[in-house]
Design an enzyme around this catalytic site. Structure first.
Site, PDB file in Angstrom:
ATOM      1  N   GLU A   1       0.836  -1.203   0.000  1.00  0.00           N
ATOM      2  CA  GLU A   1       0.000   0.000   0.000  1.00  0.00           C
ATOM      3  C   GLU A   1       0.871   1.253   0.000  1.00  0.00           C
ATOM      4  O   GLU A   1       0.606   2.224  -0.723  1.00  0.00           O
ATOM      5  CB  GLU A   1      -0.910   0.000   1.223  1.00  0.00           C
TER       6      GLU A   1
ATOM      7  N   ASP B   1      -7.162   1.322   0.914  1.00  0.00           N
ATOM      8  CA  ASP B   1      -5.800   0.839   1.174  1.00  0.00           C
ATOM      9  C   ASP B   1      -5.450  -0.353   0.280  1.00  0.00           C
ATOM     10  O   ASP B   1      -4.342  -0.427  -0.271  1.00  0.00           O
ATOM     11  CB  ASP B   1      -5.656   0.438   2.637  1.00  0.00           C
TER      12      ASP B   1
ATOM     13  N   GLU C   1      -4.679   0.558  -3.262  1.00  0.00           N
ATOM     14  CA  GLU C   1      -3.303   1.030  -3.405  1.00  0.00           C
ATOM     15  C   GLU C   1      -2.302  -0.111  -3.331  1.00  0.00           C
ATOM     16  O   GLU C   1      -1.273  -0.091  -4.017  1.00  0.00           O
ATOM     17  CB  GLU C   1      -3.001   2.080  -2.339  1.00  0.00           C
TER      18      GLU C   1
ATOM     19  N   ASP D   1       0.607   3.863  -3.102  1.00  0.00           N
ATOM     20  CA  ASP D   1       0.171   5.239  -2.878  1.00  0.00           C
ATOM     21  C   ASP D   1       1.043   6.212  -3.663  1.00  0.00           C
ATOM     22  O   ASP D   1       0.552   7.159  -4.288  1.00  0.00           O
ATOM     23  CB  ASP D   1       0.214   5.544  -1.384  1.00  0.00           C
TER      24      ASP D   1
END
Length: 223
Positions: free
Chosen positions: A44, A116, A119, A48
């Site tokens: 994650e 989350d 990502e 991101d």
């Protein structure tokens, strides 16, 4: 056991993804509530950043807007809420691996978890395929959001800040007045107040969204 379920392999294939390293993708959809040694958090973190760079590049290519407006749209398009909407559109929730308590608490519908894991999938795709194919995947999945209204109107917190300054009021103050639920399905209630004007409250699954909703409620009531 780190093999993907057959239905998850089929789902990934429907998105144009052919996992080469199944344990990595297994990790990408595994929530910490399972108690297993690895979960999606590291992927994650990476995803991101890849998402942010991809959207920033896309905005730069497609718009001649000033930095402030580009940042406004970027923040909206990479927000957890937007990531969660994309996750819901592609049916991600059905493939997240959760512990029993998290499942019972409705974590499969949690905006935080959906965002989350979305990502983390981007992170896994980047590790396996590099930037260019991952950029293409993001642009395909985010096409509707990018062409929509996300970030095109002024953020309610910015609007409230400007309204307070323009009316010779003190800056708005935000405070968390209540937090309930487990960490993976928390609910935050935020109060925003402007001295000698009034206050408004809102509840959401994360502090930032609760602040946004509270600011919008304040503007609707007092501005």
């Amino acid at each position: 056991m780190t093999d993907l379920a057959p239905e998850t392999r089929e789902w990934l294939a429907s998105l144009g993804i052919e996992p080469a390293d199944e344990p990595r993708w297994f990790e990408a959809i595994t929530h910490g509530s399972t108690g297993e040694s690895s979960d999606y958090e590291r992927l994650e973190f990476l995803g991101d950043r890849v998402l942010g760079l991809t959207i920033a590049e896309w905005l730069f290519e497609s718009s001649a807007s000033a930095e402030g407006r580009l940042s406004q749209r970027l923040n909206a398009l990479v927000s957890r809420q937007t990531c969660a909407r994309v996750a819901k559109q592609i049916g991600l929730g059905d493939h997240i691996r959760l512990g029993k308590q998290a499942r019972d608490d409705g974590a499969r519908e949690s905006i935080n978890i959906l965002g989350d894991v979305m990502e983390s999938l981007i992170g896994a795709h980047f590790v396996e395929n590099g930037f260019a194919p991952t950029r293409d995947l993001i642009r395909r999945l985010w096409q509707a959001e990018f062409e929509g209204s996300a970030g095109k109107s002024k953020h309610p917190k910015s609007a409230l800040q400007e309204w307070a300054a323009g009316n010779q009021r003190r800056p708005p103050q935000y405070e968390i007045v209540n937090r309930e639920g487990p960490d993976h399905a928390a609910r935050f209630t935020v109060r925003v107040s402007v001295k000698n004007v009034g206050e408004a409250e809102a509840t959401a699954s994360n502090k930032q969204e609760a602040e946004r909703l509270a600011a919008a409620a304040f503007m609707e009531q007092f501005a």
